[in-house]
Design a protein around this motif. Structure first.
Motif, short mmCIF file in Angstrom:
data_model
loop_
_atom_site.label_atom_id
_atom_site.label_comp_id
_atom_site.label_asym_id
_atom_site.label_seq_id
_atom_site.Cartn_x
_atom_site.Cartn_y
_atom_site.Cartn_z
N UNK A 1 0.84 -1.18 0.00
CA UNK A 1 0.00 0.00 0.00
C UNK A 1 0.88 1.23 0.00
N UNK A 2 0.47 2.19 -0.77
CA UNK A 2 1.22 3.44 -0.84
C UNK A 2 0.72 4.38 0.25
N UNK A 3 1.64 5.04 0.91
CA UNK A 3 1.28 6.03 1.91
C UNK A 3 1.06 7.36 1.23
N UNK A 4 -0.11 7.93 1.44
CA UNK A 4 -0.44 9.21 0.84
C UNK A 4 -0.52 10.24 1.94
N UNK A 5 0.25 11.30 1.83
CA UNK A 5 0.20 12.35 2.83
C UNK A 5 -0.74 13.45 2.36
N UNK A 6 -1.48 13.97 3.28
CA UNK A 6 -2.46 15.00 2.94
C UNK A 6 -1.98 16.35 3.34
#
Length: 59
Positions: free
Chosen positions: A54-59
């Motif tokens: 899973x890719x970590x997506x930062x907001x």
């Protein structure tokens, strides 16, 4: 109890017991019971699942 490779995660739906023999209630000509072999639909009879990255997506 099945032996698993330490790097392969066990299927959460079948807990590693991927195939089951179900008795239909009937008997064959030789007197043995009629059974169906059913594989786990989640792992397709392997007892393990692939790891999903899973890719970590930062907001």
């Amino acid at each position: 109890m099945p032996q698993h490779h330490p790097n392969m995660p066990v299927c959460r739906d079948c807990d590693g017991f991927a195939t089951a023999a179900i008795t239909t209630g009937g008997r064959n000509r030789d007197g043995s019971r009629t059974t169906l072999r059913v594989a786990c639909p989640a792992c397709k009879g392997t007892g393990t699942v692939r790891r999903v990255r899973r890719l970590a997506v930062s907001v």
